[in-house]
Scaffold this motif. Structure first.
Motif, PDB file in Angstrom:
ATOM      1  N   CYS A  53      33.249  38.571  46.510  1.00 45.24           N
ATOM      2  CA  CYS A  53      33.806  38.252  45.196  1.00 45.24           C
ATOM      3  C   CYS A  53      35.319  38.091  45.308  1.00 45.24           C
ATOM      4  CB  CYS A  53      33.451  39.353  44.203  1.00 45.24           C
ATOM      5  SG  CYS A  53      31.657  39.662  44.114  1.00 45.24           S
ATOM      6  N   SER A  68      35.758  35.010  40.699  1.00 43.62           N
ATOM      7  CA  SER A  68      34.365  34.654  40.974  1.00 43.62           C
ATOM      8  C   SER A  68      33.544  35.915  41.221  1.00 43.62           C
ATOM      9  CB  SER A  68      34.285  33.744  42.201  1.00 43.62           C
ATOM     10  OG  SER A  68      32.948  33.608  42.646  1.00 43.62           O
ATOM     11  N   ASP A  70      30.514  35.696  42.612  1.00 36.57           N
ATOM     12  CA  ASP A  70      29.760  35.399  43.834  1.00 36.57           C
ATOM     13  C   ASP A  70      28.370  36.031  43.844  1.00 36.57           C
ATOM     14  OD1 ASP A  70      29.568  34.088  46.352  1.00 36.57           O
ATOM     15  OD2 ASP A  70      29.895  36.007  47.369  1.00 36.57           O
TER      16      ASP A  70
END
Length: 228
Positions: A53, A68, A70
């Motif tokens: 992330c 993000s 992720d």
């Protein structure tokens, strides 16, 4: 004098939460492209991790931010990472938190805390500097005035970058851009108008321990209209 905290040297920190490892890696960046290259590089390095992330903050006033999750549940990783980064006041920084899953689900609150704490752990191992927008100035003086001028130049907001002792003494001095006029006035008054602080370049400067960092030099141009 306005200063901005920026990441000078990156670092890494790690925490463990219910057998999951969270590894935070931080890197200085100045553009979105640099940030994305760093994030992609970390994903390749930790290719075997469950999640990588990311978040980054660029600009003196955090003009550019991205994050993000992720693959983690929405809002549980990238956003809390970004908030910790912004809350620290550090700018021009990107962070990737790599998670190696330990087999135990943490829940929404647990993920938010873990990703945020990982960023805090990473920041503890970084070098952060306070950068000033300044002016690099030139000053020449006779030895008769040296002691009086040094008394001023060795105190804030002045920072001596270079001193050359020959027939006369020449200094390259840094002052905050928003304090230039007052600095010029102090030198003129202290020297009885026999020495002048001459602006040469705009720049940024900061200290990292004993190291003086000067960057982004560009010619100084006065905004005042010429006389007459």
């Amino acid at each position: 004098m306005k200063t901005v905290k920026v990441l000078y040297k990156g670092g890494q920190g790690e925490i463990e939460e219910k057998k999951s490892r969270f590894i935070a890696t931080l890197m200085p960046v100045s553009t979105e492209e640099e940030a994305q290259d760093f994030i992609n590089g970390m994903k390749k390095k930790f290719w075997d991790a469950r999640h990588n992330c990311s978040a980054f903050v660029i600009g003196d006033n955090a003009e550019l931010t991205r994050c993000s999750d992720d693959g983690e549940p929405s809002g549980t990783a990238g956003r809390p990472m970004l908030e910790i980064l912004k809350g620290s006041g550090v700018r021009n920084a990107a962070v990737v938190v790599t998670r190696y899953f330990g087999g135990v689900l943490l829940g929404t609150g647990g993920l938010v805390r873990a990703y945020g704490d990982a960023v805090k752990a990473g920041l503890e191992n970084c070098v952060v500097i306070e950068r000033t927008n300044g002016v690099l100035c030139y000053l020449k003086t006779d030895y008769a005035l040296l002691a009086k001028l040094l008394h001023i130049l060795e105190t804030p907001p002045f920072v001596i970058k270079e001193a050359i002792y020959e027939e006369r003494v020449e200094f390259m001095v840094l002052v905050p851009e928003d304090e230039l006029k007052e600095a010029e006035k102090r030198i003129t008054e202290a020297s009885g108008a026999k020495a002048e602080l001459v602006p040469k370049a705009l720049c940024t400067y900061a200290r990292a321990g004993e190291e003086l960092i000067v960057a982004g030099e560009r010619p100084y141009r006065s905004t005042e209209a010429p006389a007459g």
